[in-house]
Write a protein that holds these residues in place. Structure first.
Motif, PDB file in Angstrom:
ATOM      1  N   ALA A   1       0.821  -1.206   0.000  1.00  0.00           N
ATOM      2  CA  ALA A   1       0.000   0.000   0.000  1.00  0.00           C
ATOM      3  C   ALA A   1       0.857   1.259   0.000  1.00  0.00           C
ATOM      4  O   ALA A   1       0.522   2.246  -0.674  1.00  0.00           O
ATOM      5  CB  ALA A   1      -0.929  -0.011   1.203  1.00  0.00           C
ATOM      6  N   SER A   2       1.951   1.238   0.727  1.00  0.00           N
ATOM      7  CA  SER A   2       2.812   2.423   0.758  1.00  0.00           C
ATOM      8  C   SER A   2       3.511   2.649  -0.581  1.00  0.00           C
ATOM      9  O   SER A   2       3.824   3.768  -0.930  1.00  0.00           O
ATOM     10  CB  SER A   2       3.850   2.306   1.877  1.00  0.00           C
ATOM     11  N   ARG A   3       3.751   1.595  -1.336  1.00  0.00           N
ATOM     12  CA  ARG A   3       4.388   1.722  -2.643  1.00  0.00           C
ATOM     13  C   ARG A   3       3.403   2.207  -3.699  1.00  0.00           C
ATOM     14  O   ARG A   3       3.800   2.855  -4.663  1.00  0.00           O
ATOM     15  CB  ARG A   3       4.976   0.383  -3.092  1.00  0.00           C
ATOM     16  N   VAL A   4       2.117   1.936  -3.526  1.00  0.00           N
ATOM     17  CA  VAL A   4       1.108   2.332  -4.503  1.00  0.00           C
ATOM     18  C   VAL A   4       0.696   3.784  -4.304  1.00  0.00           C
ATOM     19  O   VAL A   4       0.567   4.534  -5.256  1.00  0.00           O
ATOM     20  CB  VAL A   4      -0.137   1.398  -4.387  1.00  0.00           C
ATOM     21  N   ASP A   5       0.528   4.195  -3.037  1.00  0.00           N
ATOM     22  CA  ASP A   5       0.124   5.579  -2.755  1.00  0.00           C
ATOM     23  C   ASP A   5       1.304   6.521  -2.951  1.00  0.00           C
ATOM     24  O   ASP A   5       2.407   6.250  -2.495  1.00  0.00           O
ATOM     25  CB  ASP A   5      -0.377   5.689  -1.320  1.00  0.00           C
ATOM     26  N   PRO A   6       1.056   7.650  -3.626  1.00  0.00           N
ATOM     27  CA  PRO A   6       2.157   8.620  -3.841  1.00  0.00           C
ATOM     28  C   PRO A   6       2.535   9.360  -2.584  1.00  0.00           C
ATOM     29  O   PRO A   6       1.972   9.495  -1.644  1.00  0.00           O
ATOM     30  CB  PRO A   6       1.617   9.585  -4.877  1.00  0.00           C
TER      31      PRO A   6
END
Length: 62
Positions: A57-62
């Protein structure tokens, strides 16, 4: 053979190291790092009971 003569179990040591890595690395990174298949690495991360959903999730959200 040389390790076994000195009382070192290579398979147990390798599995312990892989399990330790599986607690710290996502399956895809573990597969690249160890040269194994993604399915094998996924199995090891399952053994480690590590949840990588927060990381993803942290990699997908900018």
């Amino acid at each position: 053979m040389k390790l076994r003569r000195h009382g070192i179990a290579p398979l147990a040591s390798r599995n312990s190291a892989r399990l330790a890595l599986a607690t710290d690395l996502p399956a895809s990174v573990l597969a690249d790092f160890t040269g194994t298949s993604i399915s094998n690495s996924t199995r090891w991360t399952g053994y480690a009971k590590r949840d990588w959903l927060d990381y993803i999730a942290s990699r997908v959200d900018p």
